[in-house]
Design an enzyme around this catalytic site. Structure first.
Site, PDB file in Angstrom:
ATOM      1  CB  ALA A 110       3.239  -7.690  16.190  1.00  0.00           C
ATOM      2  CE1 TYR A 111      -0.733 -14.522  19.067  1.00  0.00           C
ATOM      3  CE2 TYR A 111       0.238 -16.065  17.520  1.00  0.00           C
ATOM      4  CZ  TYR A 111      -0.579 -15.810  18.608  1.00  0.00           C
ATOM      5  OH  TYR A 111      -1.229 -16.844  19.227  1.00  0.00           O
ATOM      6  CB  ALA A 112       6.412 -14.454  16.566  1.00  0.00           C
ATOM      7  CB  SER A 168       3.240 -10.653  21.980  1.00  0.00           C
ATOM      8  OG  SER A 168       2.465 -11.648  21.342  1.00  0.00           O
ATOM      9  CE  LYS A 169       0.227 -15.631  22.613  1.00  0.00           C
ATOM     10  NZ  LYS A 169      -0.551 -15.788  23.877  1.00  0.00           N
TER      11      LYS A 169
END
Length: 246
Positions: A154-156, A158-159
């Site tokens: 999820a974090y990767a 988004s970035k």
């Protein structure tokens, strides 16, 4: 308070972590700073006090970066107080606890995307409209994209959206003399990174770079200061500030 001489920088997420160090670094370089923060008034005031202590001018403005009206008001405050905006450092962001995709609560994904993607678009949109000639927009990604660590989907993701925007926006601003770049830190000793990690995990991640340590917020702030000021021929790039980890 107003200034016609100093360059003016908005720093989102400027009350804590990397953003807080960026505020101090740019204040030491003589910038007038607008410190954006999400909720903690005391931390916002403390960041302003630190900037003033470094010899700069500063105000704090509370705003949710995912709310375009609040972001527009943030830029209004910068223009009304200091006369314009020269640099925008969009350091605000959130990280969810590492979770395999099969177990990910999509409501958590929505929160991550709202801050990290929608927030970046809202801030970048105002920056594209308002940055003065010679200006710079600096957004934040993560070296976790290259590391491809399980649980960081999820974090990767988004970035990855932030990185995808960088060169496109740089090209859209042709003729404006405004640069657009992204800083992608590796593991950095901030509360955001350290939260929820045991000592063994932190030590393992610190040993990965050839320099054999975690990054410090000051390491990242140096890269931001470079992109904000002297790096006028660096444009549309993603700079991985990670000690050689990937």
């Amino acid at each position: 308070m107003s200034s016609t001489a100093a360059r003016v920088a908005i720093v989102t997420g400027g009350s804590r972590g990397i953003g807080r160090q960026v505020v101090a670094r740019l204040a030491a370089d003589g910038y007038a700073i607008v410190v954006n923060y999400a909720s903690n008034d005391a931390e916002g005031r403390a960041a302003v006090a630190e900037a003033v202590g470094r010899g700069g001018q500063a105000i704090a403005v509370r705003a949710d970066v995912g709310d375009p009206e609040a972001v527009a008001a943030l830029f209004d405050a910068a223009e009304q107080t200091f006369g314009g905006v020269d640099v925008v450092v969009h350091a605000a962001g959130i990280m969810n606890p590492p979770t395999p995709l099969a177990e990910l609560d999509l409501n958590v994904l929505d929160r991550v995307l709202r801050v990290n993607v929608r927030g970046t678009f809202a801030v970048a949109q105002q920056a594209a409209r308002r940055l003065r000639r010679g200006g710079a927009l600096i957004t934040f990604s993560t070296s976790a994209i290259g590391l491809a660590l399980p649980g960081y989907g999820a974090y990767a993701a988004s970035k990855g959206a932030v990185e995808g925007l960088t060169l496109i926006l740089a090209r859209e601003l042709r003729g404006r003399d405004v640069t657009v770049n992204t800083v992608a830190p590796g593991p950095t000793a901030t509360d955001l990174f350290l939260k929820g990690k045991d000592e063994e995990t932190v030590a393992r991640l610190a040993a990965q770079p050839p320099l054999e340590r975690l990054g410090l917020p000051a390491d990242i702030a140096e890269a931001v200061a470079f992109l904000a000021g002297p790096a006028r021929w660096v444009n549309g790039q993603v700079l991985r500030v990670n000690g050689g980890i990937v």
